[in-house]
Structures are given as C-alpha cells and as structure tokens.
Design a protein around this motif. Structure first.
Motif, PDB file in Angstrom:
ATOM      1  N   LEU A 245       0.812  -1.208   0.000  1.00  0.00           N
ATOM      2  CA  LEU A 245       0.000   0.000   0.000  1.00  0.00           C
ATOM      3  C   LEU A 245       0.849   1.264   0.000  1.00  0.00           C
ATOM      4  N   LYS A 246       2.021   1.196   0.620  1.00  0.00           N
ATOM      5  CA  LYS A 246       2.881   2.362   0.710  1.00  0.00           C
ATOM      6  C   LYS A 246       3.642   2.623  -0.581  1.00  0.00           C
ATOM      7  N   SER A 247       4.187   1.563  -1.176  1.00  0.00           N
ATOM      8  CA  SER A 247       5.101   1.735  -2.311  1.00  0.00           C
ATOM      9  C   SER A 247       4.478   1.427  -3.666  1.00  0.00           C
ATOM     10  N   HIS A 248       3.370   0.704  -3.693  1.00  0.00           N
ATOM     11  CA  HIS A 248       2.821   0.275  -4.983  1.00  0.00           C
ATOM     12  C   HIS A 248       1.319   0.547  -5.072  1.00  0.00           C
ATOM     13  N   TRP A 249       0.883   1.629  -4.449  1.00  0.00           N
ATOM     14  CA  TRP A 249      -0.543   1.946  -4.429  1.00  0.00           C
ATOM     15  C   TRP A 249      -1.088   2.258  -5.818  1.00  0.00           C
ATOM     16  N   ARG A 250      -0.257   2.826  -6.693  1.00  0.00           N
ATOM     17  CA  ARG A 250      -0.737   3.133  -8.049  1.00  0.00           C
ATOM     18  C   ARG A 250      -1.099   1.856  -8.796  1.00  0.00           C
ATOM     19  N   SER A 251      -0.247   0.855  -8.685  1.00  0.00           N
ATOM     20  CA  SER A 251      -0.537  -0.417  -9.346  1.00  0.00           C
ATOM     21  C   SER A 251      -1.776  -1.070  -8.761  1.00  0.00           C
ATOM     22  N   ILE A 252      -1.958  -0.955  -7.458  1.00  0.00           N
ATOM     23  CA  ILE A 252      -3.143  -1.524  -6.816  1.00  0.00           C
ATOM     24  C   ILE A 252      -4.409  -0.874  -7.349  1.00  0.00           C
ATOM     25  N   ILE A 253      -4.395   0.447  -7.503  1.00  0.00           N
ATOM     26  CA  ILE A 253      -5.571   1.158  -8.015  1.00  0.00           C
ATOM     27  C   ILE A 253      -5.863   0.755  -9.458  1.00  0.00           C
ATOM     28  N   GLU A 370       2.750  -8.879 -13.055  1.00  0.00           N
ATOM     29  CA  GLU A 370       3.955  -8.240 -13.574  1.00  0.00           C
ATOM     30  C   GLU A 370       4.109  -6.796 -13.100  1.00  0.00           C
ATOM     31  N   LEU A 371       3.058  -6.235 -12.529  1.00  0.00           N
ATOM     32  CA  LEU A 371       3.124  -4.860 -12.024  1.00  0.00           C
ATOM     33  C   LEU A 371       3.763  -4.764 -10.645  1.00  0.00           C
ATOM     34  N   PHE A 372       4.024  -5.915  -9.992  1.00  0.00           N
ATOM     35  CA  PHE A 372       4.507  -5.928  -8.614  1.00  0.00           C
ATOM     36  C   PHE A 372       5.789  -6.754  -8.478  1.00  0.00           C
ATOM     37  N   ARG A 377       4.220  -9.534  -4.309  1.00  0.00           N
ATOM     38  CA  ARG A 377       3.352  -9.745  -5.487  1.00  0.00           C
ATOM     39  C   ARG A 377       2.008 -10.332  -5.097  1.00  0.00           C
ATOM     40  N   PHE A 378       2.012 -11.349  -4.273  1.00  0.00           N
ATOM     41  CA  PHE A 378       0.763 -12.003  -3.874  1.00  0.00           C
ATOM     42  C   PHE A 378      -0.165 -10.997  -3.192  1.00  0.00           C
ATOM     43  N   THR A 379       0.378 -10.249  -2.255  1.00  0.00           N
ATOM     44  CA  THR A 379      -0.432  -9.290  -1.507  1.00  0.00           C
ATOM     45  C   THR A 379      -0.911  -8.150  -2.392  1.00  0.00           C
ATOM     46  N   GLY A 380      -0.021  -7.591  -3.206  1.00  0.00           N
ATOM     47  CA  GLY A 380      -0.381  -6.463  -4.058  1.00  0.00           C
ATOM     48  C   GLY A 380      -1.488  -6.815  -5.045  1.00  0.00           C
ATOM     49  N   LEU A 439      10.417 -10.324 -14.515  1.00  0.00           N
ATOM     50  CA  LEU A 439       9.744 -10.153 -13.235  1.00  0.00           C
ATOM     51  C   LEU A 439      10.655  -9.426 -12.256  1.00  0.00           C
ATOM     52  N   LEU A 440      10.064  -8.497 -11.516  1.00  0.00           N
ATOM     53  CA  LEU A 440      10.833  -7.760 -10.523  1.00  0.00           C
ATOM     54  C   LEU A 440      11.106  -8.644  -9.316  1.00  0.00           C
ATOM     55  N   GLY A 441      12.255  -8.394  -8.648  1.00  0.00           N
ATOM     56  CA  GLY A 441      12.621  -9.198  -7.479  1.00  0.00           C
ATOM     57  C   GLY A 441      11.846  -8.837  -6.246  1.00  0.00           C
TER      58      GLY A 441
END
Length: 441
Positions: A245-253, A370-372, A377-380, A439-441
C-alpha cells in the motif's frame, strides 16, 4: 536484507539461467495449478448457477419473487465480500511462506464448504438457521477463492520463461472456464429434472460431487515444488500489505478498476442473465444455461490463444480492447436476450462471455502480477484484484436487479456498465506495458 535460496533468474529474453527447476517440474506446476483452479472455480460457480434457479424457493420462500431474487444475489455478494479478506490473509502467508501451502489450504477449504452446502437443510425444515448457514458457507467459499485465484497464477508465471508468461497464465485462466463449464453442465442437467425432484434432491448433487474433485486436486498439488522465483526473491516485509500500500498503491488502483470492469462484465452477461432472462424476459432455463455453457467452451479455447497473443503484442492493448468492446456490446446485449429467440440469445451470450470477456480475463493473469515485485506480489495483486471483484462481480447483479426494478429499462444496466468501463480505461491509461520486462525481485 536476507534472501531465499538463489536457484536461478530470468533474463529479458526469458531464458532460465542456473535454475534447478526443471521443465518437468514446471509442467507439473502448470498442470496442478490448472486442475486445482478448475475445481475451485467449479465449486464457486456452481453456487452462482444453481442459486438463481432454486434458492429463492429453498431458502427465501417467504419473500415475493423480486425480493427473493435480490436476496439470492445478496448471498452471491457475500462470497465476493469475503474475497478481499481471504486475499489479504492468504496473500500475507503466500508472500511470507510460499505459494504451495496456500494452494493446498484454499482447495481444502473451498471443497469442504461446497460439500457442506450440498448437505444443508432447507428453510422448510430448519427455518432461518438454514439461511444463516448458507450465508456462512458462501463466505468461506469466497474467503478461499480470495487466495486461490492469485496463488495458482503466480505459480504459473513465476516458473515460466519470460516469453511464455502470457501463455501460462492464459492456460490457468482457461481452467476457470473449465470449472464454469462443469458448473454450467451441472446446472443444465439438473434444470431438466421435474420440479419436485429438483427442489428435493437434484440441487444437492452438483455440490456433493466436489468431494471427488477436491481429492484429485489435493493429490496433484502435493506433488509440486515451490516457485523458484519466490525462493530466490528478497524476503517479504513483516507485513507485506503495508509495503504494498505504501510503495505500490498506483498499481493496486490500476488493478482494482480493471478488475471491476472485467468481473462485472462477466457476471452481468452470464451469471445475472440466467435469472434475469428467465424471470423478466421469459427465456427458457435450458436455453440460457446452454448458452452460458457454450460461451465458456469457446472461452476455454480462446484464453490460451489470447495469452500467446499478449506475449507477442503486449498485455495492455489487449485488455483495453476488451474493456472497450465490452462497453459497446452492453448497449445491445439485453435487447438481444429480450427477443427470446434461442439463436440470438445464444449468440449474444457467446460473443460476450466467450469472446470479449477472455480478452480481459486471460490477459490479467500475467499483466497484474507483472506490475509488482515478487516479495509483495501475492499481496499487491490480491488487494487490487479482490477489492475490484467486490465492487465488480460482487455487487453488479444486485445493482443491476435494483436498477431494473426502479427504472423498468435495461438501458439503466447498460449505462451502469459503461460507467465502470470508462473508469477502467482511465486507470489503465496510467499503466505501463510489462510483457517484455522480466519479473521484478
């Protein structure tokens, strides 16, 4: 930061370097994920197909017809309301402990809930207790699917060469159609029973069959290995949801709005249509259930092909094309169904659920993960996907029924979906293409 055992990584061309995860291991993972996903989606969707046929009489007999229909769709919504909670819980443990354990747990949980529904007493014999138990079991189904629907996809793409992630995800997504086909076939079969047999014992059979399917799924999943990409990634934060939620909120939205458009379209053109077409337009039950069955057979073939296509030309443009076509098709869909002409009704459902919907559903399997980065990744994906499902599939049939009750016109339902599609298009305009990236690490 400590890391898990390093066994390999993917370069940009998709080659696996230094990996100890063999081709046979990857095949087992893909097969096990596919079979297990088909079983879980069967369990979840058999409720969606059978509930509109008989549950208004079995569990809500004191309501008038429209109120009972709304009540049935409310129980459907309970399963979707549970999915975000399941996604958060299983996402946490999936990022912390691994994907395999989640796959086993969700399959067992879903199977036991489905079997229990088949054993429930009805309102006539147990009163309100039966209705409460039905809602509770539906909640458990949704909770389990909140983890399953992400875990199986992650196992598939995290063990695939980079240039075949779309195909692998498409195969697992197609397994969802296998589950829907099986559920559709079960609903079609029992819908032909005499009314007395259907209401007394026929509706229970599709739920009880799950016992055999779950045993097969557990056997397959016990034989697979953990995802190499997961094992080689940096360890997740203590609470992966906070980092996501802190670092990848844009991808979540982005995932949330895209998922709203995808899931609401399928439920409005398939699940909702079963009840709506039969009760409001007088379409024969076997006509509409057969149309949904055929649509999912078409989707079963289409989704792996769309996955391959997304590996070649990209995920974003295919998903966007699906959203736009879905919005356009909704303007005519219910008018076609209202004709009650079997061929036209079937064509409308097959085009919507068998051709247009797979453009979104197949592609999201690889696009969203692929966005996370791997460590969250699982959580995002779960946060965006499961909350998107609540606001899409979870409430779409309920909203559509209410809109029609208030306005008396299908244009209100069409306008509702067009608004959802527009929101998805705007969100996706901020997303990047991911098909050619590792894939990102």
């Amino acid at each position: 930061m400590t890391t898990r055992t390093l066994e390999g990584y993917e370069d940009r061309a998709g080659a696996v370097i230094g990996s100890q995860q063999t081709a046979s291991s990857r095949r087992r993972i893909l097969i096990a994920g596919t079979i297990g996903t088909a079983i879980e989606w069967y369990d979840f969707f058999v409720y969606g197909f059978i509930a509109p046929l008989v549950f208004d009489q079995l569990f809500f007999p004191k309501f008038d017809q429209l109120a009972a229909t709304i009540a049935v769709f409310a129980t459907l919504a309970v399963g979707f309301l549970a999915r975000p909670l399941g996604g958060l819980v299983f996402g946490h443990f999936g990022d912390r402990l691994g994907r395999k354990s989640v796959l086993l747990c969700t399959l067992l949980m879903m199977g036991l809930a489905t079997i229990s529904i088949g054993l429930l007493p009805t309102y006539s014999s147990a009163g309100a207790i039966a209705t409460i138990a039905l809602v509770a079991l539906r909640f458990i189904q949704g909770f389990a699917l909140g983890g399953e629907s992400t875990a199986a996809i992650l196992m598939a793409i995290e063990t695939s060469p980079g240039n075949r992630r779309g195909f692998s995800a498409g195969v697992v997504q197609a397994a969802g159609s296998v589950g829907v086909v099986l559920a559709s076939f079960a609903a079609l079969t029992i819908s032909r029973l005499p009314e007395a047999d259907l209401l007394s014992w026929g509706w229970r059979v599709p739920f009880l069959i799950s016992a055999v399917l779950v045993a097969l799924g557990v056997y397959m999943r016990l034989r697979i290995e953990e995802s190499t990409t997961f094992r080689e990634a940096p360890e997740a934060a203590t609470v992966p949801a906070i980092e996501a939620l802190k670092s990848h909120w844009r991808s979540i939205i982005i995932v949330l709005f895209a998922e709203v458009a995808q899931t609401s379209y399928f439920y409005l053109t398939a699940i909702f249509t079963i009840s709506f077409a039969t009760r409001q337009f007088g379409v024969q039950k076997d006509v509409i259930t057969r149309a949904v069955l055929l649509a999912n057979l078409v989707a079963l073939i289409a989704m792996p092909l769309i996955g391959v296509w997304s590996d070649r030309i990209g995920r974003k443009r295919i998903f966007l094309a699906g959203v736009v076509l879905a919005a356009v098709s909704m303007l005519a869909f219910y008018h076609a169904v209202a004709t009650r002409e079997p061929l036209l009704v079937t064509a409308a459902v097959v085009l919507a659920a068998g051709v247009i919907h797979p453009l979104m559903f197949s592609t999201e399997g690889s696009y969203f993960p692929e966005l996370f980065p791997t460590r969250i990744r699982f959580t995002g994906v779960s946060i965006g996907k499961q909350f998107g499902t609540v606001f899409g599939a979870g409430i779409a049939p309920l909203v559509a029924t209410s809109l029609f009750a208030q306005t008396g016109t299908v244009y209100a339902i069409s306008g509702y979906y067009v608004a959802l599609a527009l929101a998805a298009v705007i969100a996706l305009s901020f997303a990047q293409e991911t098909s050619k990236s590792r894939l990102l690490g």
